[in-house]
Design an enzyme around this catalytic site. Structure first.
Site, PDB file in Angstrom:
ATOM      1  N   GLU A 147     -63.864  16.278  39.157  1.00 51.45           N
ATOM      2  CA  GLU A 147     -62.869  15.629  39.574  1.00 51.45           C
ATOM      3  C   GLU A 147     -62.474  14.465  39.062  1.00 51.45           C
ATOM      4  OE1 GLU A 147     -62.729  16.123  43.841  1.00 51.45           O
ATOM      5  OE2 GLU A 147     -61.775  14.274  44.114  1.00 51.45           O
ATOM      6  N   TRP A 158     -61.774   5.038  57.440  1.00 50.69           N
ATOM      7  CA  TRP A 158     -62.670   4.425  56.585  1.00 50.69           C
ATOM      8  C   TRP A 158     -61.630   3.428  55.314  1.00 50.69           C
ATOM      9  CZ3 TRP A 158     -61.363   5.458  51.243  1.00 50.69           C
ATOM     10  CH2 TRP A 158     -60.710   6.801  51.145  1.00 50.69           C
ATOM     11  N   GLU A 178     -56.856   7.320  43.928  1.00 52.52           N
ATOM     12  CA  GLU A 178     -56.488   7.137  45.130  1.00 52.52           C
ATOM     13  C   GLU A 178     -55.838   5.969  45.655  1.00 52.52           C
ATOM     14  OE1 GLU A 178     -59.055   9.942  48.047  1.00 52.52           O
ATOM     15  OE2 GLU A 178     -60.450   8.795  46.779  1.00 52.52           O
ATOM     16  N   ASP A 185     -59.973  11.045  39.848  1.00 54.51           N
ATOM     17  CA  ASP A 185     -59.048  10.797  40.863  1.00 54.51           C
ATOM     18  C   ASP A 185     -58.555   9.412  40.787  1.00 54.51           C
ATOM     19  OD1 ASP A 185     -60.264  12.717  42.444  1.00 54.51           O
ATOM     20  OD2 ASP A 185     -61.751  11.430  43.399  1.00 54.51           O
TER      21      ASP A 185
END
Length: 290
Positions: free
Chosen positions: A96, A196, A100, A98
């Site tokens: 993966e 979170w 974000e 990422d």
């Protein structure tokens, strides 16, 4: 420094010359109508409300590529929301790559979170603030993934370079896995992560501001399409899915390395390779390899 800053800001205006069509390249996978493709496939939007977020995925799988997407992030008080844009394979040993985007209280900067998973193992986070407001206009977020590098870029400016350090001269194992065997699709989702995402979950999502919406345009993939166990980059009839194979061997030259150092010096807010408390038994091996 002033001349470098000027060069960086000037480069920030660079756009994508060739765009795909969202109707051909992607499908909305969840959200019960909260994800939409409009303008004859030129614009895609994802929305989040208290009932659900939304997401999409690419119709193709890729094994190496140079992927560009322009995003305009959720404006205003987006605390608790996460807009994820990433490449991923499937299964417990998935790879993966990422991007974000962690939402913020109005007036605070977004946090851009990056990570690389190999064979199911991540924990390689680097986080940045951006040198512009990512909610005011579209900006280009790019992933270059070739056999030697994974380079994250924003408006053409490299912010991170994860190198293939599996071995030295293909002989000496280094214990650092690199994504190179598993084809990946492109995914994106807008979802609630107020347990979170913003200040460790201290700031909760303000649902009176919903729906939250992120927008996408100008997708471009200079990439090796994987289908039925073969890649367009290995086909004799079609050596590449694009007119040029140059990205397959691309790496950062000295100018782009300097730009990356500028970003990391001024805008990096977290680097796993500097987190000694997190790794009391020693930092991951790639942190000490030049």
């Amino acid at each position: 420094m002033a001349s470098l800053l000027f060069a960086v800001l000037a480069l920030s205006s660079v756009g994508i010359a060739v765009a795909g069509n969202f109707n051909d390249d992607f499908k909305i996978t969840w959200g019960d109508g909260r994800g939409k493709i409009v303008d004859n496939g030129q614009l895609l939007s994802l929305s989040l409300d208290k009932a659900s977020g939304s997401g999409f995925e690419s119709t193709h799988e890729y094994l190496f590529g140079k992927i560009d997407m322009q995003l305009k992030l959720v404006p205003g008080n987006s605390a608790g929301t996460v807009t994820a844009y990433y490449l991923s394979s499937q299964g417990p040993t998935h790879d993966e790559i990422d991007f974000e985007f962690l939402g913020n209280l109005s007036g605070d900067p977004y946090t851009l979170h990056t990570n690389v998973f190999t064979q199911g193992k991540g924990n390689r986070e680097q986080q940045f603030h951006l040198w512009f407001d990512p909610t005011k206009d579209f900006h280009t977020y790019s992933i270059l993934w070739n056999p030697s590098h994974i380079i994250f870029s924003v408006d053409g400016i490299p912010i991170r370079d994860f190198k293939n350090m599996e071995s030295r001269g293909n002989m000496e194992p280094r214990g650092v896995a690199f994504p190179k065997n598993q084809p990946m699709k492109i995914y994106s989702s807008l979802w609630n992560a107020d347990d979170w995402a913003t200040r460790g979950g201290l700031i909760k999502t303000d649902w009176t501001k919903a729906p939250f919406t992120a927008s996408y345009r100008n997708f471009n993939a200079n990439a090796c399409v994987w289908s039925a166990g073969t890649s367009t980059c290995s086909s004799k009839k079609s050596p590449s899915a694009s007119p040029s194979n140059a990205w397959l061997n691309e790496e950062l030259d000295s100018t782009r390395q300097e730009r990356m150092r500028w970003v990391q010096k001024n805008y990096m807010i977290y680097n796993y390779c500097a987190d000694l408390k997190r790794f009391p038994q020693g930092l991951p091996p790639e942190c000490s390899i030049a």
